[in-house]
Design an enzyme around this catalytic site. Structure first.
Site, PDB file in Angstrom:
ATOM      1  N   LYS A 194       0.844  -1.188   0.000  1.00 24.51           N
ATOM      2  CA  LYS A 194       0.000   0.000   0.000  1.00 24.51           C
ATOM      3  C   LYS A 194       0.882   1.240   0.000  1.00 24.51           C
ATOM      4  O   LYS A 194       1.702   1.435   0.912  1.00 24.51           O
ATOM      5  CB  LYS A 194      -0.907  -0.008   1.236  1.00 24.51           C
ATOM      6  CG  LYS A 194      -1.771   1.236   1.350  1.00 24.51           C
ATOM      7  CD  LYS A 194      -2.778   1.141   2.473  1.00 24.51           C
ATOM      8  CE  LYS A 194      -3.543   2.449   2.628  1.00 24.51           C
ATOM      9  NZ  LYS A 194      -4.559   2.380   3.671  1.00 24.51           N
ATOM     10  N   LYS A 247      -2.310  -1.589  -3.731  1.00 22.40           N
ATOM     11  CA  LYS A 247      -3.156  -0.401  -3.676  1.00 22.40           C
ATOM     12  C   LYS A 247      -2.308   0.863  -3.762  1.00 22.40           C
ATOM     13  O   LYS A 247      -1.326   0.956  -3.030  1.00 22.40           O
ATOM     14  CB  LYS A 247      -3.919  -0.430  -2.361  1.00 22.40           C
ATOM     15  CG  LYS A 247      -4.795   0.756  -2.111  1.00 22.40           C
ATOM     16  CD  LYS A 247      -5.396   0.669  -0.744  1.00 22.40           C
ATOM     17  CE  LYS A 247      -6.097   1.972  -0.479  1.00 22.40           C
ATOM     18  NZ  LYS A 247      -6.310   2.217   0.895  1.00 22.40           N
TER      19      LYS A 247
HETATM   20  C1  PBG Z   1      -7.600   3.463   5.626  1.00 21.31           C
HETATM   21  C2  PBG Z   1      -7.842   3.348   4.165  1.00 21.31           C
HETATM   22  C3  PBG Z   1      -7.643   4.296   3.154  1.00 21.31           C
HETATM   23  C4  PBG Z   1      -8.117   3.737   1.979  1.00 21.31           C
HETATM   24  C5  PBG Z   1      -8.558   2.448   2.288  1.00 21.31           C
HETATM   25  N1  PBG Z   1      -8.360   2.225   3.633  1.00 21.31           N
HETATM   26  C6  PBG Z   1      -7.131   5.692   3.234  1.00 21.31           C
HETATM   27  C7  PBG Z   1      -5.742   5.941   3.611  1.00 21.31           C
HETATM   28  O1  PBG Z   1      -4.919   5.052   3.794  1.00 21.31           O
HETATM   29  O2  PBG Z   1      -5.451   7.131   3.777  1.00 21.31           O
HETATM   30  C8  PBG Z   1      -8.158   4.402   0.634  1.00 21.31           C
HETATM   31  C9  PBG Z   1      -9.234   3.933  -0.276  1.00 21.31           C
HETATM   32  C10 PBG Z   1      -9.563   4.834  -1.415  1.00 21.31           C
HETATM   33  O3  PBG Z   1      -8.925   5.882  -1.641  1.00 21.31           O
HETATM   34  O4  PBG Z   1     -10.510   4.498  -2.127  1.00 21.31           O
HETATM   35  N2  PBG Z   1      -6.303   3.309   6.037  1.00 21.31           N
HETATM   36 ZN    ZN Z   2      -5.722   4.241   8.103  1.00 11.72          ZN
END
Ligand code: PBG
Ligand code: ZN
Length: 324
Positions: A194, A247
């Site tokens: 991620k 992601k």
């Molecule tokens: C929470 C999380 C996020 C997303 C999924 N889980 C935001 C982040 O990490 O700031 C992003 C999903 C999206 O942008 O559609 N940690």
């Molecule tokens: Zn988070």
């Protein structure tokens, strides 16, 4: 002159092209992310994500029913709690929006998988993914809290626990806690790879989870790093992840293809809020053909190696596949 290679022979008709296609989308591979709030009859459109809303459990159930009827593989629940605090205690409230949503879907007997995102950023007053000590997110102090949230979602009946916090060691901590709570059968899909991405912008509006100070670059990955994905992947597999996620999806197809080659577990890719909103907004202006770009973007993610795609387009794409 020698005869050219006539690749056009296999592109001649629709029927031939359908027959030789190398990537097929199926609604069963889609997982629809949903934002759940408390209350009743609430359908609050999210300004930065046209077509998506914050939904109370009753309204969410209608959307999940529609998704299940279209054969969509799953839904991923994010909760927006009524109250936030320093340590995100509402994340493991058994009456919070996510456990309530999971129980409602289970109670309705819908034939669809239910995923629960595990992170604290929607539940902390400062919007960070863990507890703050000094001016940074404390890794080891956050693990037991994530584990508690995971067990609360498991108790409510989730099928897949999906930690998105990017703390080191969270898969092992969650696995141990789930096993001890009698959920040895429950799968974990780790957000293993991620990135610290600006494509999450609209989501932070939707989930009200923007950090009050600083950013997420001490735990999420540097967008410039490709080989590091293998380090994250190995760690999560060693800790017991049943599935892994990459992601965002579209801007990281090289990484997704690497992960595909490096492991044999199911791979999910998350087409995130920014990817969705860019396509939707350009389509609304008629700058692009929204349906075609939607399908092309999903096909590309599948072609690069994703078995499962988390996408806000799940229902629209499933409907289009049904019509064909
Ligand atoms: C929470 C999380 C996020 C997303 C999924 N889980 C935001 C982040 O990490 O700031 C992003 C999903 C999206 O942008 O559609 N940690
Ligand atoms: Zn988070």
């Amino acid at each position: 002159m020698t005869e050219p290679v006539r690749t056009r022979r296999l592109r001649r008709t629709d029927a031939i092209r359908r027959m030789v296609t190398q990537t097929r989308l199926d609604p069963a591979m889609f997982v629809l992310p949903l934002f759940v709030v408390s209350g009743e009859g609430i359908d609050r459109p999210i300004g930065s994500m046209p077509g998506q809303s914050q939904l109370s459990v009753d309204m969410m159930l209608d959307v999940v029913t529609e998704a299940a009827e279209l054969g969509v593989g799953g839904v991923m629940l994010f909760g927006i709690p009524d109250a936030k605090d320093e340590t995100g205690t509402s994340a493991w409230d058994p009456d919070g929006p996510v456990p309530a949503g999971i129980r409602a879907i289970r109670g309705a007997g819908l034939d669809i998988t239910v995923w629960a995102d595990v992170c604290l950023c929607e539940y902390t007053s400062h919007g960070h993914c863990g507890v703050i000590v000094g001016d940074s997110v404390d890794n080891d102090g956050t693990l037991p809290l994530l584990a508690r949230a995971a067990v609360a979602y498991a108790d409510a009946g989730a099928d897949v626990i999906a930690p998105s916090d990017m703390m080191d060691g969270r898969v092992a901590a969650i696995r141990t806690a789930l096993d001890e709570a009698g959920h040895a059968e429950l799968a974990i899909c780790s957000y293993s790879v991620k990135y610290a991405s600006a494509y999450y912008g609209p989501f932070r509006d939707a989930a009200d989870s923007a950090p009050a100070f600083g950013d997420r670059r001490t735990h999420q990955m540097d967008p410039a790093n490709r080989r590091e994905a293998m380090v994250e992947l190995s760690a999560d597999l060693a800790e017991g992840a049943d599935m892994v996620m990459v992601k965002p999806a579209g801007p990281y197809l090289d990484v997704l293809a690497d992960v595909r080659r490096a492991c044999e577990v199911p791979i999910a890719a998350y087409q995130v809020s920014g990817e969705y909103s860019m396509i939707r907004s350009a389509a609304e202006r008629d700058w692009i053909d929204g349906e075609r770009v939607m399908m092309e973007s999903l096909t590309s993610v599948a072609r690069a190696g994703a078995d499962i795609i988390l996408t806000y387009f799940a229902i629209d794409a499933a409907r289009l596949l049904e019509e064909r």
